[in-house]
Design a protein around this motif. Structure first.
Motif, PDB file in Angstrom:
ATOM      1  N   ASN A   7      89.071 -13.625  30.159  1.00  0.00           N
ATOM      2  CA  ASN A   7      88.594 -12.487  30.952  1.00  0.00           C
ATOM      3  C   ASN A   7      87.335 -12.831  31.745  1.00  0.00           C
ATOM      4  N   GLY A  40      92.322 -18.897  23.427  1.00  0.00           N
ATOM      5  CA  GLY A  40      91.996 -18.022  24.545  1.00  0.00           C
ATOM      6  C   GLY A  40      90.726 -18.388  25.291  1.00  0.00           C
ATOM      7  N   GLU A  69      96.871 -18.617  25.101  1.00  0.00           N
ATOM      8  CA  GLU A  69      97.277 -17.218  25.243  1.00  0.00           C
ATOM      9  C   GLU A  69      97.081 -16.773  26.692  1.00  0.00           C
ATOM     10  N   TRP A  70      98.048 -17.114  27.536  1.00  0.00           N
ATOM     11  CA  TRP A  70      97.955 -16.791  28.966  1.00  0.00           C
ATOM     12  C   TRP A  70      98.062 -15.290  29.176  1.00  0.00           C
ATOM     13  N   LYS A  71      97.227 -14.767  30.046  1.00  0.00           N
ATOM     14  CA  LYS A  71      97.297 -13.365  30.434  1.00  0.00           C
ATOM     15  C   LYS A  71      97.945 -13.300  31.810  1.00  0.00           C
ATOM     16  N   LYS A  72      98.697 -12.238  32.049  1.00  0.00           N
ATOM     17  CA  LYS A  72      99.338 -12.076  33.347  1.00  0.00           C
ATOM     18  C   LYS A  72      98.254 -11.858  34.409  1.00  0.00           C
ATOM     19  N   THR A  94      91.919 -12.592  35.906  1.00  0.00           N
ATOM     20  CA  THR A  94      91.918 -13.350  34.665  1.00  0.00           C
ATOM     21  C   THR A  94      92.032 -14.843  34.980  1.00  0.00           C
TER      22      THR A  94
END
Length: 150
Positions: A7, A40, A69-72, A94
């Motif tokens: 983030n 992450g 842990e990929w975030k969209k 992100t």
């Protein structure tokens, strides 16, 4: 050098002035990073010349990419003309690894075509092309490591 989470929250950072002879290499930084979430968090470093011009960015994960842990990402692009150059400003909400820009049938030369978005600031890519910004916008496809499984 920055340690961040997906983030863009910076966990720690280091700044160091270095000087290296032209056409040579040397180790310039060594640090042991402590992380609470190896899946992450990532580290990245940026290199600038003596005039403050950006040269390169290197990004490293604490785990192999398949375990991160990929975030969209919500990738935003703006194509415009700046001076005599066409530019694409790209940003994301992100962390994004391996951003790739493609223009289908258009032949374009990009200043960078495979890069990471490591903070909320836009990343600027220059485009050498005969096409207008509107034509580029209609043909442009942006993908990243997140899209590999899709």
């Amino acid at each position: 050098i920055f340690q961040s989470d997906a983030n863009f929250n910076v966990i720690c950072s280091y700044t160091k002035e270095i000087s290296v002879k032209a056409l040579s290499s040397t180790d310039v930084f060594s640090e042991e990073f402590i992380t609470e979430n190896i899946y992450g968090e990532y580290i990245y470093s940026e290199l600038y010349d003596k005039n403050g011009n950006f040269i390169m960015r290197q990004t490293e994960l604490f785990v192999p990419p398949k375990h991160f842990e990929w975030k969209k990402p919500n990738i935003k692009t703006e194509i415009s003309v700046s001076g005599d150059k066409t530019v694409i400003d790209i940003s994301s909400d992100t962390f994004v690894k391996g951003v790739f820009i493609d223009f289908a049938d258009f032949d374009c030369v990009l200043s960078d075509n495979f890069f990471d978005l490591t903070d909320k600031k836009y990343y600027r890519v220059t485009v050498e092309t005969e096409h207008t910004p509107q034509e580029l916008k209609e043909q442009m496809k942006v993908m990243s490591v997140f899209d590999i499984d899709k």
